[in-house]
Design an enzyme around this catalytic site. Structure first.
Site, PDB file in Angstrom:
ATOM      1  N   ASP A 287    -160.823 -20.020 -14.420  1.00  0.00           N
ATOM      2  CA  ASP A 287    -160.219 -20.331 -13.130  1.00  0.00           C
ATOM      3  C   ASP A 287    -160.805 -19.368 -12.093  1.00  0.00           C
ATOM      4  OD1 ASP A 287    -158.590 -20.636 -10.898  1.00  0.00           O
ATOM      5  OD2 ASP A 287    -156.750 -20.878 -12.062  1.00  0.00           O
ATOM      6  N   HIS A 288    -161.540 -19.926 -11.143  1.00  0.00           N
ATOM      7  CA  HIS A 288    -162.234 -19.064 -10.174  1.00  0.00           C
ATOM      8  C   HIS A 288    -161.275 -18.381  -9.210  1.00  0.00           C
ATOM      9  CE1 HIS A 288    -165.954 -17.541  -8.739  1.00  0.00           C
ATOM     10  NE2 HIS A 288    -166.684 -18.571  -9.100  1.00  0.00           N
ATOM     11  N   ARG A 289    -160.010 -18.739  -9.254  1.00  0.00           N
ATOM     12  CA  ARG A 289    -159.037 -18.053  -8.405  1.00  0.00           C
ATOM     13  C   ARG A 289    -158.663 -16.686  -8.966  1.00  0.00           C
ATOM     14  NH1 ARG A 289    -154.418 -22.544  -8.363  1.00  0.00           N
ATOM     15  NH2 ARG A 289    -154.950 -22.354 -10.583  1.00  0.00           N
TER      16      ARG A 289
END
Length: 317
Positions: A287-289
């Site tokens: 998850d790039h968050r």
């Protein structure tokens, strides 16, 4: 002689007729094809592109609203469905476990901006360690999945950003205290994802036992809801299906998944020479968050180093 009367009154339809006399402007052959396949007259569409060019969006808009003629405000019959049942077609109800999986992966893909990174590794040393453990303690039944679980736990301790979830309502990233390892398993009802709760506190032998017991329950269709929820990180050994790599959908609401491809003999540069080695592809979808590529790459590189040099795990104990 019939006297000439006054010129006919202006007709509001004349500008429309005059407009139709001019060929519609279409640049893209794709747009022409789309209109032709769906029996839409390009002359009936109101162009929205620069210079009165008809765009693909104009054709698609006509399809979506039942072919309302935006130029003359007339309505034509909507085209027949692009997909219609034919003899021999089968309809399978989307329900039960399949429905649950569909809902979960759809939500994951909709909400999580995932990215994937991968690396090829020489797993020869790890395979040798597995064989040595079997020779010393066959009763422990420590296989590759248990060794990857051990490596994953060590990696998550070093990179806790990946043992996390995103609380969208609070706008917070929650780094989780416990490491609960999920892993993909087949069951009579399809793919399930059992969870090894408390994996971060287990020995390698304990991990092997937990993985084996959950796998057997999955095959028998006896997993409880508690045994399939609460995971914080997933391992996916798709190599058992004979595949090398994948770009998986993250197991919502987790933040990452480690994928392991098949381990096969391949030519590999080893100690200055090309030799046949046991090579596999590892992939990390994250998850790039919760983190950037530096963290994801660091975790995957750590896992790869432990696969190639299992003794590194002793430093993480």
């Amino acid at each position: 002689v019939t006297p000439k009367g006054p010129p006919p009154a202006a007709n509001s339809a004349e500008p429309v007729a005059a407009a139709r006399a001019v060929a519609p402007k279409v640049i893209s052959p794709v747009v022409r094809r789309l209109a032709k396949d769906n029996k839409i007259s390009l002359a009936d569409l109101a162009p929205t592109g620069p210079g009165d060019v008809i765009r693909r969006a104009d054709v698609e808009a006509a399809l979506q609203i039942g072919d309302i003629n935006l130029a003359s405000h007339t309505v034509t019959q909507a085209p027949s469905p692009l997909w219609a049942d034919r003899a021999g077609d089968m309809r399978i109800p989307l329900r039960g476990v399949r429905k649950t999986i569909a809902d979960k992966v759809t939500r994951s893909r909709r909400e999580i901006p995932e990215a994937t990174t991968w690396v090829d590794v020489d797993a020869t040393a790890l395979m040798a360690v597995k064989d040595e453990i079997k020779a010393v303690n066959a009763a422990a039944r420590i296989g590759l999945l248990a060794l990857f679980a051990r490596i994953s736990v060590a990696g998550l301790r070093r990179y806790p950003e990946l043992n996390a979830r995103v609380d969208v309502e609070a706008q917070e990233i929650v780094q989780l205290r416990d490491i609960n390892l999920s892993f993909a398993a087949q069951s009579p009802r399809g793919l399930v994802v059992p969870v090894v709760h408390g994996a971060g506190q287990m020995t390698t032998a304990e991990l092997a036992t937990a993985l084996r017991e959950l796998t057997e329950l999955a095959r028998d269709g006896k997993l409880s809801p508690a045994q399939m929820t609460g995971g914080t990180f997933t391992m996916n050994n798709y190599g058992v299906f004979g595949t090398d790599g994948a770009t998986p959908i993250i197991n919502y609401p987790e933040a990452a998944m480690l994928g392991v491809g098949r381990i096969i003999d391949r030519p590999w540069a080893h100690e200055g020479q090309v030799a046949l080695r046991k090579v596999a592809q590892l992939g990390l979808t994250f998850d790039h968050r919760v983190c950037d590529g530096v963290t994801a790459g660091g975790f995957l590189r750590f896992v790869a180093d432990c696969v190639e040099r299992p003794a590194l795990l002793l430093a993480e104990s």
